[in-house]
Write a protein that holds these residues in place. Structure first.
Motif, PDB file in Angstrom:
ATOM      1  N   ALA B 120      17.962 -22.484   1.661  1.00  0.00           N
ATOM      2  CA  ALA B 120      19.151 -23.161   1.135  1.00  0.00           C
ATOM      3  C   ALA B 120      18.972 -23.508  -0.346  1.00  0.00           C
ATOM      4  O   ALA B 120      17.852 -23.711  -0.801  1.00  0.00           O
ATOM      5  CB  ALA B 120      19.411 -24.436   1.928  1.00  0.00           C
ATOM      6  N   ASP B 121      20.079 -23.574  -1.076  1.00  0.00           N
ATOM      7  CA  ASP B 121      20.007 -24.061  -2.456  1.00  0.00           C
ATOM      8  C   ASP B 121      19.943 -25.582  -2.454  1.00  0.00           C
ATOM      9  O   ASP B 121      19.308 -26.186  -3.304  1.00  0.00           O
ATOM     10  CB  ASP B 121      21.220 -23.578  -3.256  1.00  0.00           C
ATOM     11  CG  ASP B 121      21.149 -22.077  -3.506  1.00  0.00           C
ATOM     12  OD1 ASP B 121      20.047 -21.579  -3.795  1.00  0.00           O
ATOM     13  OD2 ASP B 121      22.194 -21.407  -3.408  1.00  0.00           O
ATOM     14  N   ALA B 122      20.644 -26.185  -1.506  1.00  0.00           N
ATOM     15  CA  ALA B 122      20.546 -27.623  -1.319  1.00  0.00           C
ATOM     16  C   ALA B 122      20.450 -27.901   0.173  1.00  0.00           C
ATOM     17  O   ALA B 122      21.117 -27.249   0.978  1.00  0.00           O
ATOM     18  CB  ALA B 122      21.760 -28.320  -1.919  1.00  0.00           C
ATOM     19  N   PHE B 123      19.594 -28.854   0.531  1.00  0.00           N
ATOM     20  CA  PHE B 123      19.354 -29.158   1.938  1.00  0.00           C
ATOM     21  C   PHE B 123      19.189 -30.661   2.064  1.00  0.00           C
ATOM     22  O   PHE B 123      18.418 -31.270   1.326  1.00  0.00           O
ATOM     23  CB  PHE B 123      18.088 -28.423   2.389  1.00  0.00           C
ATOM     24  CG  PHE B 123      17.516 -28.917   3.685  1.00  0.00           C
ATOM     25  CD1 PHE B 123      18.213 -28.750   4.869  1.00  0.00           C
ATOM     26  CD2 PHE B 123      16.275 -29.535   3.721  1.00  0.00           C
ATOM     27  CE1 PHE B 123      17.679 -29.206   6.075  1.00  0.00           C
ATOM     28  CE2 PHE B 123      15.740 -29.998   4.916  1.00  0.00           C
ATOM     29  CZ  PHE B 123      16.438 -29.822   6.090  1.00  0.00           C
ATOM     30  N   HIS B 124      19.955 -31.250   2.967  1.00  0.00           N
ATOM     31  CA  HIS B 124      19.850 -32.688   3.149  1.00  0.00           C
ATOM     32  C   HIS B 124      19.936 -33.028   4.627  1.00  0.00           C
ATOM     33  O   HIS B 124      20.777 -32.508   5.348  1.00  0.00           O
ATOM     34  CB  HIS B 124      20.966 -33.399   2.370  1.00  0.00           C
ATOM     35  CG  HIS B 124      20.870 -34.872   2.477  1.00  0.00           C
ATOM     36  ND1 HIS B 124      19.930 -35.606   1.787  1.00  0.00           N
ATOM     37  CD2 HIS B 124      21.579 -35.751   3.216  1.00  0.00           C
ATOM     38  CE1 HIS B 124      20.070 -36.891   2.098  1.00  0.00           C
ATOM     39  NE2 HIS B 124      21.064 -36.999   2.958  1.00  0.00           N
ATOM     40  N   LEU B 125      19.038 -33.905   5.053  1.00  0.00           N
ATOM     41  CA  LEU B 125      18.970 -34.255   6.462  1.00  0.00           C
ATOM     42  C   LEU B 125      19.309 -35.731   6.630  1.00  0.00           C
ATOM     43  O   LEU B 125      18.680 -36.591   6.005  1.00  0.00           O
ATOM     44  CB  LEU B 125      17.530 -33.996   6.919  1.00  0.00           C
ATOM     45  CG  LEU B 125      17.288 -33.433   8.308  1.00  0.00           C
ATOM     46  CD1 LEU B 125      15.964 -32.722   8.312  1.00  0.00           C
ATOM     47  CD2 LEU B 125      17.287 -34.508   9.328  1.00  0.00           C
ATOM     48  N   ASP B 126      20.342 -36.020   7.439  1.00  0.00           N
ATOM     49  CA  ASP B 126      20.679 -37.407   7.777  1.00  0.00           C
ATOM     50  C   ASP B 126      20.350 -37.601   9.238  1.00  0.00           C
ATOM     51  O   ASP B 126      20.869 -36.866  10.087  1.00  0.00           O
ATOM     52  CB  ASP B 126      22.192 -37.645   7.608  1.00  0.00           C
ATOM     53  CG  ASP B 126      22.548 -37.952   6.184  1.00  0.00           C
ATOM     54  OD1 ASP B 126      21.789 -38.699   5.540  1.00  0.00           O
ATOM     55  OD2 ASP B 126      23.576 -37.431   5.710  1.00  0.00           O
ATOM     56  N   THR B 127      19.540 -38.576   9.544  1.00  0.00           N
ATOM     57  CA  THR B 127      19.198 -38.746  10.948  1.00  0.00           C
ATOM     58  C   THR B 127      18.955 -40.213  11.251  1.00  0.00           C
ATOM     59  O   THR B 127      18.494 -40.978  10.402  1.00  0.00           O
ATOM     60  CB  THR B 127      17.953 -37.892  11.313  1.00  0.00           C
ATOM     61  OG1 THR B 127      17.728 -37.976  12.713  1.00  0.00           O
ATOM     62  CG2 THR B 127      16.713 -38.327  10.542  1.00  0.00           C
ATOM     63  N   GLU B 128      19.327 -40.588  12.462  1.00  0.00           N
ATOM     64  CA  GLU B 128      19.090 -41.956  12.894  1.00  0.00           C
ATOM     65  C   GLU B 128      18.661 -41.930  14.348  1.00  0.00           C
ATOM     66  O   GLU B 128      19.321 -41.269  15.175  1.00  0.00           O
ATOM     67  CB  GLU B 128      20.381 -42.777  12.738  1.00  0.00           C
ATOM     68  CG  GLU B 128      20.149 -44.264  12.813  1.00  0.00           C
ATOM     69  CD  GLU B 128      21.460 -45.043  12.730  1.00  0.00           C
ATOM     70  OE1 GLU B 128      21.516 -46.152  13.297  1.00  0.00           O
ATOM     71  OE2 GLU B 128      22.423 -44.540  12.128  1.00  0.00           O
ATOM     72  N   GLN B 129      17.579 -42.617  14.630  1.00  0.00           N
ATOM     73  CA  GLN B 129      17.067 -42.595  15.997  1.00  0.00           C
ATOM     74  C   GLN B 129      18.110 -43.121  16.979  1.00  0.00           C
ATOM     75  O   GLN B 129      18.697 -44.173  16.765  1.00  0.00           O
ATOM     76  CB  GLN B 129      15.798 -43.436  16.072  1.00  0.00           C
ATOM     77  CG  GLN B 129      14.557 -42.582  15.923  1.00  0.00           C
ATOM     78  CD  GLN B 129      13.296 -43.337  16.299  1.00  0.00           C
ATOM     79  OE1 GLN B 129      13.021 -43.599  17.425  1.00  0.00           O
ATOM     80  NE2 GLN B 129      12.524 -43.698  15.345  1.00  0.00           N
ATOM     81  N   GLY B 130      18.307 -42.356  18.037  1.00  0.00           N
ATOM     82  CA  GLY B 130      19.256 -42.749  19.066  1.00  0.00           C
ATOM     83  C   GLY B 130      20.702 -42.412  18.724  1.00  0.00           C
ATOM     84  O   GLY B 130      21.591 -42.574  19.556  1.00  0.00           O
TER      85      GLY B 130
END
Ligand SMILES: Nc1ncnc2c1ncn2[C@@H]1O[C@H](COP(=O)(O)OP(=O)(O)OP(=O)(O)O)[C@@H](O)[C@H]1O
Ligand SMILES: [Mg+2]
Lengths: 117, 142
Positions: B120-130
């Motif tokens: 990817a040229d840009a990659f962003h991960l948003d994550t929250e447990q549960g």
């Protein structure tokens, strides 16, 4: 050497249907059973050997541009995989040899008999 | 909506390996039809495939939202799964919590997220447990 010639030379069975993709030249070889590792490492034009025969193999081969997939040791290939491979135009070959033996042959087919150091 | 923007939505079913990869496959076909350079199509489809498979395996399924304009493709793959407790660890090559059932199919090298980042040229991960995980991918056409 093309996929078709490679199969003929070593007696590997072409499992997928007749297609122009069998006339693509093979330019390398990669052997790995970890799909996302193969996804990172298989180059376009490679012979890729894996013992897996599920649908995801077709996805990896198609996305990397592998010339063909060779399934070693006469492992039975799941029917849906053959159907998907026909749809995605990914040649599947079935070989009696193990993966290492296939890799040596593919390597020779691409580079000739001379081994680099 | 801006003119000339193509939007596609896909549902990604959980643990269904017959359908897994269909969303990225159809985006790949779309990009090919649009005449996007093959190398760009390859990077895009590999990144999207890995994110899609992660949603199938780890995220209890999810959805993909894709926006294509003349310059780029923006892909958002989200799920309402368990989330990723330690993103730094998850991003490492070789780190995997894949269960045996999917390792038997060849998954679990711990290379999916690194593959996405690489392509990817840009990659962003948003994550929250549960709560779940959203993977954002941008690939520029030139
Ligand atoms: N959508 C997700 N939801 C929850 N956990 C995730 C998600 N995506 C990735 N993970 C976590 O991050 C780890 C690493 O993901 P990555 O894709 O790199 O490897 P993998 O899926 O385990 O194996 P591979 O992709 O090589 O088959 C996973 O094992 C999992 O623990
Ligand atoms: Mg993964």
């Amino acid at each position: 050497m093309t996929v078709r010639e490679f199969a003929a030379q070593y007696g590997y069975r072409i499992v997928t249907e007749e297609s122009a993709s069998l006339d693509r030249p093979i330019t390398g070889v990669y052997s790995c059973d970890l799909l996302s590792w193969a996804m990172a490492k298989v180059s376009a034009g490679d012979v890729w050997t894996t013992v897996h025969t599920n649908l995801n193999v077709v996805a990896v081969a198609s996305l990397t541009g592998a010339a063909c997939v060779v399934i070693p040791e006469n492992i039975e290939i799941e029917e849906p995989t053959v159907t998907r491979a026909n749809r995605e135009d990914v040649p599947l070959l079935s070989a009696g040899h193990g993966a290492a033996d296939i890799a040596v042959r593919a390597y020779q087919a691409v580079h000739g008999d001379v081994w680099p150091v | 909506m801006e003119p000339g923007v193509i939007i596609r939505e896909y549902t990604i079913p959980a643990n269904d390996f017959v359908v897994a990869g269909e969303a990225s496959s159809s985006v790949r076909k779309l990009l090919n039809q649009m005449g996007v350079a093959p190398a760009v199509v390859k990077r895009t489809s590999i990144a999207m495939y890995e994110a899609e498979i992660n949603a199938v395996i780890h995220g209890h399924g999810g959805r993909a939202h894709v926006e294509i304009d003349s310059e780029k493709i923006v892909i958002r793959i989200s799920d309402d799964g368990p989330g990723i407790p330690n993103v730094e660890l998850a991003m490492q090559e070789g780190w995997s919590t894949a269960p045996d059932s999917v390792r038997e199919m060849g998954f679990g090298a711990g290379m999916g997220l690194p593959n996405i980042k690489r392509h990817a040229d840009a990659f962003h991960l948003d994550t929250e447990q549960g709560r779940g995980t959203t993977v954002n991918i941008i690939v520029h056409f030139r």
